[in-house]
Design a protein around this motif. Structure first.
Motif, PDB file in Angstrom:
ATOM      1  N   PHE A 103       0.682  -1.064   0.030  1.00 42.40           N
ATOM      2  CA  PHE A 103       0.115  -0.008   0.096  1.00 42.40           C
ATOM      3  C   PHE A 103       0.897   1.339  -0.013  1.00 42.40           C
ATOM      4  CE2 PHE A 103      -3.692  -2.474   1.975  1.00 42.40           C
ATOM      5  CZ  PHE A 103      -4.343  -2.564   0.853  1.00 42.40           C
ATOM      6  N   CYS A 104       2.030   1.235   0.671  1.00 38.95           N
ATOM      7  CA  CYS A 104       2.952   2.309   0.717  1.00 38.95           C
ATOM      8  C   CYS A 104       3.474   2.657  -0.793  1.00 38.95           C
ATOM      9  CB  CYS A 104       4.092   1.998   1.575  1.00 38.95           C
ATOM     10  SG  CYS A 104       3.217   2.416   3.279  1.00 38.95           S
ATOM     11  N   ILE A 105       3.941   1.679  -1.434  1.00 35.80           N
ATOM     12  CA  ILE A 105       4.384   1.753  -2.783  1.00 35.80           C
ATOM     13  C   ILE A 105       3.245   2.331  -3.729  1.00 35.80           C
ATOM     14  CG2 ILE A 105       5.236   0.603  -4.828  1.00 35.80           C
ATOM     15  CD1 ILE A 105       6.755  -1.273  -2.815  1.00 35.80           C
ATOM     16  N   ILE A 106       1.977   1.617  -3.629  1.00 38.77           N
ATOM     17  CA  ILE A 106       1.087   2.056  -4.443  1.00 38.77           C
ATOM     18  C   ILE A 106       0.774   3.757  -4.108  1.00 38.77           C
ATOM     19  CG2 ILE A 106      -1.420   2.250  -4.706  1.00 38.77           C
ATOM     20  CD1 ILE A 106      -1.112  -0.910  -4.292  1.00 38.77           C
ATOM     21  N   ALA A 107       0.757   4.221  -2.808  1.00 43.09           N
ATOM     22  CA  ALA A 107       0.235   5.433  -2.386  1.00 43.09           C
ATOM     23  C   ALA A 107       1.468   6.396  -3.118  1.00 43.09           C
ATOM     24  CB  ALA A 107       0.483   5.712  -0.855  1.00 43.09           C
ATOM     25  N   ALA A 108       2.861   5.929  -2.616  1.00 45.53           N
ATOM     26  CA  ALA A 108       4.004   6.734  -3.432  1.00 45.53           C
ATOM     27  C   ALA A 108       3.879   6.972  -5.034  1.00 45.53           C
ATOM     28  CB  ALA A 108       5.194   6.109  -3.180  1.00 45.53           C
ATOM     29  N   VAL A 109       3.495   6.103  -5.834  1.00 50.70           N
ATOM     30  CA  VAL A 109       3.264   6.269  -7.229  1.00 50.70           C
ATOM     31  C   VAL A 109       2.229   7.161  -7.360  1.00 50.70           C
ATOM     32  CG1 VAL A 109       2.474   4.906  -9.369  1.00 50.70           C
ATOM     33  CG2 VAL A 109       4.157   3.980  -7.654  1.00 50.70           C
ATOM     34  N   LYS A 110       0.961   6.946  -6.665  1.00 54.37           N
ATOM     35  CA  LYS A 110      -0.017   7.871  -7.122  1.00 54.37           C
ATOM     36  C   LYS A 110       0.263   9.238  -6.446  1.00 54.37           C
ATOM     37  CE  LYS A 110      -3.446   4.957  -8.171  1.00 54.37           C
ATOM     38  NZ  LYS A 110      -4.294   5.111  -9.272  1.00 54.37           N
ATOM     39  N   ALA A 111       1.082   9.360  -5.549  1.00 57.74           N
ATOM     40  CA  ALA A 111       1.459  10.776  -5.010  1.00 57.74           C
ATOM     41  C   ALA A 111       2.480  11.482  -6.043  1.00 57.74           C
ATOM     42  CB  ALA A 111       2.246  10.784  -3.792  1.00 57.74           C
ATOM     43  N   ASN A 112       3.245  10.690  -6.636  1.00 61.15           N
ATOM     44  CA  ASN A 112       4.304  11.214  -7.477  1.00 61.15           C
ATOM     45  C   ASN A 112       3.435  11.746  -8.861  1.00 61.15           C
ATOM     46  OD1 ASN A 112       6.951  11.919  -8.336  1.00 61.15           O
ATOM     47  ND2 ASN A 112       7.087  10.027  -9.538  1.00 61.15           N
ATOM     48  N   ASN A 113       2.433  11.004  -9.207  1.00 55.87           N
ATOM     49  CA  ASN A 113       1.790  11.492 -10.298  1.00 55.87           C
ATOM     50  C   ASN A 113       0.799  12.576  -9.906  1.00 55.87           C
ATOM     51  OD1 ASN A 113       2.725   9.297 -11.899  1.00 55.87           O
ATOM     52  ND2 ASN A 113       1.253   7.944 -11.234  1.00 55.87           N
ATOM     53  N   GLY A 114       0.813  12.964  -8.855  1.00 54.62           N
ATOM     54  CA  GLY A 114      -0.164  14.247  -8.266  1.00 54.62           C
ATOM     55  C   GLY A 114      -1.567  13.984  -7.875  1.00 54.62           C
ATOM     56  N   GLU A 115      -1.815  12.520  -7.817  1.00 56.09           N
ATOM     57  CA  GLU A 115      -3.192  11.917  -7.334  1.00 56.09           C
ATOM     58  C   GLU A 115      -3.203  12.030  -5.914  1.00 56.09           C
ATOM     59  OE1 GLU A 115      -4.400   8.690  -9.716  1.00 56.09           O
ATOM     60  OE2 GLU A 115      -2.847   9.209 -11.257  1.00 56.09           O
ATOM     61  N   ALA A 116      -4.162  12.518  -4.988  1.00 52.61           N
ATOM     62  CA  ALA A 116      -4.309  12.213  -3.669  1.00 52.61           C
ATOM     63  C   ALA A 116      -4.683  10.705  -3.700  1.00 52.61           C
ATOM     64  CB  ALA A 116      -5.346  13.030  -3.087  1.00 52.61           C
ATOM     65  N   TYR A 117      -4.318   9.742  -2.764  1.00 49.64           N
ATOM     66  CA  TYR A 117      -4.528   8.438  -2.601  1.00 49.64           C
ATOM     67  C   TYR A 117      -5.033   8.294  -1.038  1.00 49.64           C
ATOM     68  CZ  TYR A 117      -3.839   3.666  -1.926  1.00 49.64           C
ATOM     69  OH  TYR A 117      -4.097   2.254  -1.900  1.00 49.64           O
ATOM     70  N   ARG A 118      -5.912   7.559  -0.877  1.00 48.39           N
ATOM     71  CA  ARG A 118      -6.632   7.129   0.372  1.00 48.39           C
ATOM     72  C   ARG A 118      -6.443   5.644   0.505  1.00 48.39           C
ATOM     73  NH1 ARG A 118      -6.282  11.608   1.706  1.00 48.39           N
ATOM     74  NH2 ARG A 118      -7.921  13.216   1.286  1.00 48.39           N
ATOM     75  N   TYR A 119      -5.674   5.133   1.843  1.00 51.38           N
ATOM     76  CA  TYR A 119      -5.303   4.078   2.345  1.00 51.38           C
ATOM     77  C   TYR A 119      -6.625   3.154   2.554  1.00 51.38           C
ATOM     78  CZ  TYR A 119      -0.377   4.974   2.444  1.00 51.38           C
ATOM     79  OH  TYR A 119       0.808   5.255   2.207  1.00 51.38           O
ATOM     80  N   PRO A 120      -7.066   1.926   2.232  1.00 51.24           N
ATOM     81  CA  PRO A 120      -8.093   1.251   2.662  1.00 51.24           C
ATOM     82  C   PRO A 120      -7.939   0.800   4.131  1.00 51.24           C
ATOM     83  CG  PRO A 120      -6.864  -0.148   1.033  1.00 51.24           C
ATOM     84  CD  PRO A 120      -6.206   1.372   0.955  1.00 51.24           C
ATOM     85  N   PHE A 121      -8.807   0.456   4.893  1.00 49.22           N
ATOM     86  CA  PHE A 121      -8.756  -0.065   6.404  1.00 49.22           C
ATOM     87  C   PHE A 121      -7.983   0.910   7.322  1.00 49.22           C
ATOM     88  CE2 PHE A 121      -7.882  -3.532   2.975  1.00 49.22           C
ATOM     89  CZ  PHE A 121      -9.327  -3.909   3.077  1.00 49.22           C
ATOM     90  N   THR A 122      -8.016   2.082   6.965  1.00 53.70           N
ATOM     91  CA  THR A 122      -7.212   3.048   7.853  1.00 53.70           C
ATOM     92  C   THR A 122      -7.919   3.908   9.014  1.00 53.70           C
ATOM     93  OG1 THR A 122      -5.883   3.366   5.916  1.00 53.70           O
ATOM     94  CG2 THR A 122      -5.749   4.881   7.936  1.00 53.70           C
ATOM     95  N   LEU A 123      -7.639   3.744  10.227  1.00 50.44           N
ATOM     96  CA  LEU A 123      -8.178   4.477  11.263  1.00 50.44           C
ATOM     97  C   LEU A 123      -7.867   5.969  11.217  1.00 50.44           C
ATOM     98  CD1 LEU A 123      -7.537   2.164  14.171  1.00 50.44           C
ATOM     99  CD2 LEU A 123      -9.684   2.280  12.940  1.00 50.44           C
ATOM    100  N   ARG A 124      -8.837   6.906  10.843  1.00 51.34           N
ATOM    101  CA  ARG A 124      -8.355   8.388  10.678  1.00 51.34           C
ATOM    102  C   ARG A 124      -8.547   9.027  11.834  1.00 51.34           C
ATOM    103  NH1 ARG A 124      -7.481   7.020   5.881  1.00 51.34           N
ATOM    104  NH2 ARG A 124      -9.316   6.475   4.259  1.00 51.34           N
ATOM    105  N   LEU A 125      -7.404   8.717  12.732  1.00 48.58           N
ATOM    106  CA  LEU A 125      -7.244   9.619  14.134  1.00 48.58           C
ATOM    107  C   LEU A 125      -6.917  10.809  13.830  1.00 48.58           C
ATOM    108  CD1 LEU A 125      -5.204   6.394  15.668  1.00 48.58           C
ATOM    109  CD2 LEU A 125      -7.845   7.122  15.812  1.00 48.58           C
ATOM    110  N   ILE A 126      -5.767  11.283  12.952  1.00 51.92           N
ATOM    111  CA  ILE A 126      -5.458  12.708  12.837  1.00 51.92           C
ATOM    112  C   ILE A 126      -6.487  13.221  11.740  1.00 51.92           C
ATOM    113  CG2 ILE A 126      -3.656  14.130  12.209  1.00 51.92           C
ATOM    114  CD1 ILE A 126      -2.770  12.406  14.408  1.00 51.92           C
ATOM    115  N   LYS A 127      -7.222  14.395  11.983  1.00 58.66           N
ATOM    116  CA  LYS A 127      -8.151  14.999  10.993  1.00 58.66           C
ATOM    117  C   LYS A 127      -7.624  16.434  10.484  1.00 58.66           C
ATOM    118  CE  LYS A 127     -11.789  12.526  12.606  1.00 58.66           C
ATOM    119  NZ  LYS A 127     -12.408  11.465  12.009  1.00 58.66           N
TER     120      LYS A 127
END
Length: 127
Positions: A103-127
């Protein structure tokens, strides 16, 4: 929609007026990749550096997303270590580590393309 669905649903990615600048894409990529090696420390530092600068909205969003995911991974690993008493934790811990890497590699590739990525199964503790 119930109140529980609203809490667990990932927030929508930020909308930008134009393409994301190269320096912001690089910082977002670093936030996601640092999570592999430093767990939550790397994304936390990047988030703390960029959170007060309104012009770095993409970096702030992606660093916060990476931080939330790494906190979730840390909690999952703690649970795995506790479950090692009954052996199943020894089987789950490598799976959690592989999911973190993928998931970190997928997110890094998306971020490098300028796309916002949302991890699945994530607790959103920091708002």
């Amino acid at each position: 929609m119930s109140e529980f669905d609203n809490i667990t649903a990932p927030p929508p990615p930020p909308t930008s007026a134009g393409p994301v600048p190269s320096d912001q894409r690089t910082m977002a990529l670093a936030a996601h990749l640092l999570g592999i090696f430093t767990w939550f420390i790397g994304p936390l530092i990047i988030w703390l550096i960029s959170k007060d600068d309104a012009s770095k909205g993409f970096v702030t969003d992606q660093a916060k997303e990476a931080l939330n995911f790494q906190i979730t991974i840390a909690l999952a690993m703690i649970i795995c270590f506790i479950l090692m008493i009954v052996i199943i934790g020894g089987l789950l811990a490598p799976l959690v580590g592989i999911l973190n890497l993928v998931f970190c590699i997928i997110a890094a590739v998306k971020a490098n393309n300028g796309e916002a990525y949302r991890y699945p199964f994530t607790l959103r503790l920091i708002k």
